[in-house]
Design a protein around this motif. Structure first.
Motif, PDB file in Angstrom:
ATOM      1  N   SER B 257       0.873   3.838  -2.304  1.00 34.07           N
ATOM      2  CA  SER B 257       0.334   3.194  -1.103  1.00 34.07           C
ATOM      3  C   SER B 257       0.650   4.014   0.133  1.00 34.07           C
ATOM      4  CB  SER B 257       0.894   1.774  -0.945  1.00 34.07           C
ATOM      5  OG  SER B 257       0.369   1.202   0.249  1.00 34.07           O
ATOM      6  N   PRO B 258      -0.202   4.996   0.438  1.00 31.28           N
ATOM      7  CA  PRO B 258       0.041   5.794   1.652  1.00 31.28           C
ATOM      8  C   PRO B 258      -0.023   4.954   2.923  1.00 31.28           C
ATOM      9  CG  PRO B 258      -2.083   6.356   0.627  1.00 31.28           C
ATOM     10  CD  PRO B 258      -1.353   5.479  -0.330  1.00 31.28           C
ATOM     11  N   VAL B 290       4.789  -1.398  -3.602  1.00 27.86           N
ATOM     12  CA  VAL B 290       5.154  -1.740  -2.225  1.00 27.86           C
ATOM     13  C   VAL B 290       6.566  -1.242  -1.911  1.00 27.86           C
ATOM     14  CG1 VAL B 290       5.541  -3.631  -0.595  1.00 27.86           C
ATOM     15  CG2 VAL B 290       3.631  -3.759  -2.221  1.00 27.86           C
ATOM     16  N   LEU B 291       7.506  -1.540  -2.818  1.00 26.54           N
ATOM     17  CA  LEU B 291       8.902  -1.157  -2.554  1.00 26.54           C
ATOM     18  C   LEU B 291       9.057   0.357  -2.491  1.00 26.54           C
ATOM     19  CD1 LEU B 291      10.783  -3.775  -4.766  1.00 26.54           C
ATOM     20  CD2 LEU B 291      10.647  -3.711  -2.269  1.00 26.54           C
ATOM     21  N   GLU B 292       8.338   1.056  -3.368  1.00 25.05           N
ATOM     22  CA  GLU B 292       8.435   2.511  -3.349  1.00 25.05           C
ATOM     23  C   GLU B 292       7.909   3.067  -2.032  1.00 25.05           C
ATOM     24  OE1 GLU B 292       7.038   4.531  -6.845  1.00 25.05           O
ATOM     25  OE2 GLU B 292       6.620   6.351  -5.703  1.00 25.05           O
ATOM     26  N   GLN B 366      -5.070  -2.710  -0.191  1.00 27.02           N
ATOM     27  CA  GLN B 366      -5.846  -1.781   0.643  1.00 27.02           C
ATOM     28  C   GLN B 366      -5.280  -1.672   2.056  1.00 27.02           C
ATOM     29  OE1 GLN B 366      -9.695  -3.104   1.783  1.00 27.02           O
ATOM     30  NE2 GLN B 366     -10.261  -1.171   2.740  1.00 27.02           N
ATOM     31  N   GLN B 367      -4.924  -2.807   2.645  1.00 26.08           N
ATOM     32  CA  GLN B 367      -4.495  -2.826   4.042  1.00 26.08           C
ATOM     33  C   GLN B 367      -3.105  -3.441   4.119  1.00 26.08           C
ATOM     34  OE1 GLN B 367      -6.994  -5.120   6.631  1.00 26.08           O
ATOM     35  NE2 GLN B 367      -6.200  -4.151   8.470  1.00 26.08           N
ATOM     36  N   ASN B 368      -2.247  -2.857   4.931  1.00 25.36           N
ATOM     37  CA  ASN B 368      -0.858  -3.305   4.913  1.00 25.36           C
ATOM     38  C   ASN B 368      -0.236  -3.309   6.295  1.00 25.36           C
ATOM     39  OD1 ASN B 368      -0.127  -3.427   1.850  1.00 25.36           O
ATOM     40  ND2 ASN B 368      -1.346  -1.562   2.114  1.00 25.36           N
TER      41      ASN B 368
END
Lengths: 158, 380
Positions: B257-258, B290-292, B366-368
């Motif tokens: 997740s860039p 997410v955690l990574e 997709q969006q964070n």
């Protein structure tokens, strides 16, 4: 050129809510049920469950008569898709006696040219066996012949 | 890239409330669901609607199929006399972001943020398909479970995770949810038992899926002395940022997740030790990604050890999703805001000193949005 149809259709189960359900059940019994705000005392019909001014629940049911006044209206002369009524007809905002908000109703039994702001009206209900939890239980509103309400008495509801 | 922007005006989360998360609200409409939540978020800190100068909400009309349901939802607040108000067709976490930006400008000192999501009126799988690219993707009606399964398969194929890892995440979150009175799904089941379930969409079994939820949540943000007056130990927002990736899932490497990594960097996650993370990973397979990306991997999330055996940041223990996360309850448009509220709650109580809250939207993360909350404004 290639055209591709991608139809979209979604179905929903509508939940009117606790307050609006009381309003709808009242219609099924041929009567209007509004609700009062405990803070400002205004009576909403139909109530969505809250007073939009104070943001508190409108818990108290208020039985309202089926008489009121036309606050404002529109003569519909333009046909549109799905039209259920013959034109011209009159769509009016009706303020029931004792209510603090108007809702839309049809006006009939009077020529379109004779409808007036402040005109007194009464609901004409469908036959008892046709009543249901829907505003279609009210066929339309008709003039009562009583004296018009003065403008000052309803100007805040326009 | 320019240096990460830092919060200049101290703004904190000072109150939080959420509805009981349920599968189906049979009786109440959105306004009736929201009213007690809004009343509680004010009552918690002894204020009224007249004490907030801005209101921002997050929701989507597609869920209930009612146009402008977000406008009628305002009736739950009672916006009179009128004041500035806004809405985002997004999770309430993004509404909180908008409110935070406005508070940075200094014209108002407090804001109400709320969100609501009733998924039960429609078919959620169909509704969610309509958030996808309308030309090439939405007409195929890909449901969110299938899209998440593609992502989970990519993780397994890349050797980054196993089905047992997914079960471990689900077991830990749902066990934590046993102490969350608002949770919809909570239980204590072993990884072995969970791995015995049938696939819903391989490689995802029932336990890896979030519940379908009707829910609502609200937060009060306040700045500076107002926050200190209303809250003994405010959860200061020291950094907040949100990023989005392409709308084409096929063009992404779904195993990383860039957008989270970038948002985490901009929000300053790595600037200090993190002792609590509330992450919005609706599918159990997504928590590891997410955690990574947050830089917190291996610190309690993936181990299935109850969230207290890791070594996040400077080696302090990291607790991941003590609320049970979105696997315990996943009200659409609300579960992200809830993560921020749950993290703030643990700062107020002293259980955490520096927390990271994350919200997601769109298919396959997709969006964070990443939000860093700190018990000390100057401590970061």
């Amino acid at each position: 050129m290639t055209m591709l149809d991608t139809p979209i259709h979604l179905e929903y189960t509508f939940t009117p809510g606790i307050a609006q359900s009381r309003f709808l059940r009242g219609l099924a019994e041929g009567r209007f049920v509004g609700q009062r705000c405990p803070v400002c005392g205004k009576v909403y019909i139909p109530s969505r469950g809250s007073c939009p001014v104070d943001g508190v629940p409108t818990g108290e049911d208020v039985a309202l008569p089926d008489t009121g006044i036309v606050t404002t209206y529109c003569v519909v002369n333009v046909p549109f898709a799905g039209q259920a009524i013959e034109i011209p007809y009159i769509a009016a905002q009706v303020l029931l006696d004792g209510a603090n908000i108007s809702f839309m109703g049809l006006i009939q039994e009077i020529p379109a040219t004779d409808v007036r702001m402040g005109m007194r009206v009464q609901a004409v209900w469908v036959e008892p066996d046709e009543l249901g939890p829907t505003l279609a239980s009210v066929k339309y509103f008709k003039p009562t012949g009583g004296p018009d309400a003065p403008y000052e008495s309803f100007e805040e509801y326009l | 890239m320019s240096p990460a922007p830092r919060a200049r005006r101290p703004v904190a989360v000072v109150s939080f409330a959420q509805a009981h998360n349920v599968r189906r609200e049979d009786e109440r409409n959105e306004v009736e669901m929201l009213m007690p939540v809004v009343a509680e978020v004010f009552a918690n800190i002894g204020i009224t609607k007249d004490d907030v100068g801005f209101i921002c909400s997050g929701s989507t009309d597609y869920l209930v199929g009612g146009p402008f349901s977000f406008v009628t939802a305002l009736d739950a607040v009672g916006v009179w006399p009128p004041r500035p108000e806004s809405h985002v067709e997004m999770d309430g976490a993004w509404a909180l972001y908008e409110a935070w930006v406005l508070l940075q400008e200094g014209e108002v000192d407090a804001a109400l943020v709320y969100s609501f999501g009733r998924s039960s009126p429609g078919n959620l799988a169909e509704v969610m398909a309509l958030q996808l690219d309308p030309y090439t993707l939405a007409p195929l009606w890909p449901d969110p479970v299938s899209l998440a399964a593609l992502q989970a398969r990519a993780l397994i194929d890349a050797g980054k995770a196993t089905e047992a890892d997914f079960a471990s995440v689900a077991a830990r979150n749902r066990k934590a949810a046993l102490s969350n009175p608002k949770a919809q799904v909570a239980h204590d089941r072993s990884v072995e038992e969970l791995l015995g379930e049938e696939y819903v969409v391989a490689p995802l079994r029932r336990h890896a899926l979030p519940p379908i939820t009707d829910g609502a949540a609200a937060v009060v943000l306040a700045a500076g002395d107002t926050a200190r007056r209303w809250c003994e130990r405010p959860a200061w927002i020291t950094g907040i940022d949100h990023r989005i990736e392409t709308h084409a899932p096929g063009a992404r490497d779904l195993t990383v997740s860039p957008s989270i990594a970038l948002a985490a960097e901009r929000a300053g996650v790595g600037d200090g030790p993190v002792d609590l993370a509330e992450v919005h990973a609706p599918f159990a397979s997504q928590e590891g990604i997410v955690l990574e990306a947050l830089g917190l991997a291996g610190a309690g999330g993936a181990g299935g050890n109850g969230g207290n055996g890791g070594n996040g940041g400077n080696g302090a223990g990291l607790s991941v999703n003590p609320s049970g996360g979105a696997l315990a309850a996943n009200p659409m448009m609300t579960a992200g805001l809830t993560r921020i509220g749950e993290a703030a709650t643990r700062i107020w109580s002293g259980d955490a000193n520096r927390a990271v809250a994350h919200a997601t939207s769109g298919p396959c993360l997709q969006q964070n949005l990443v939000c860093v909350l700190d018990a000390a404004w100057e401590g970061a």
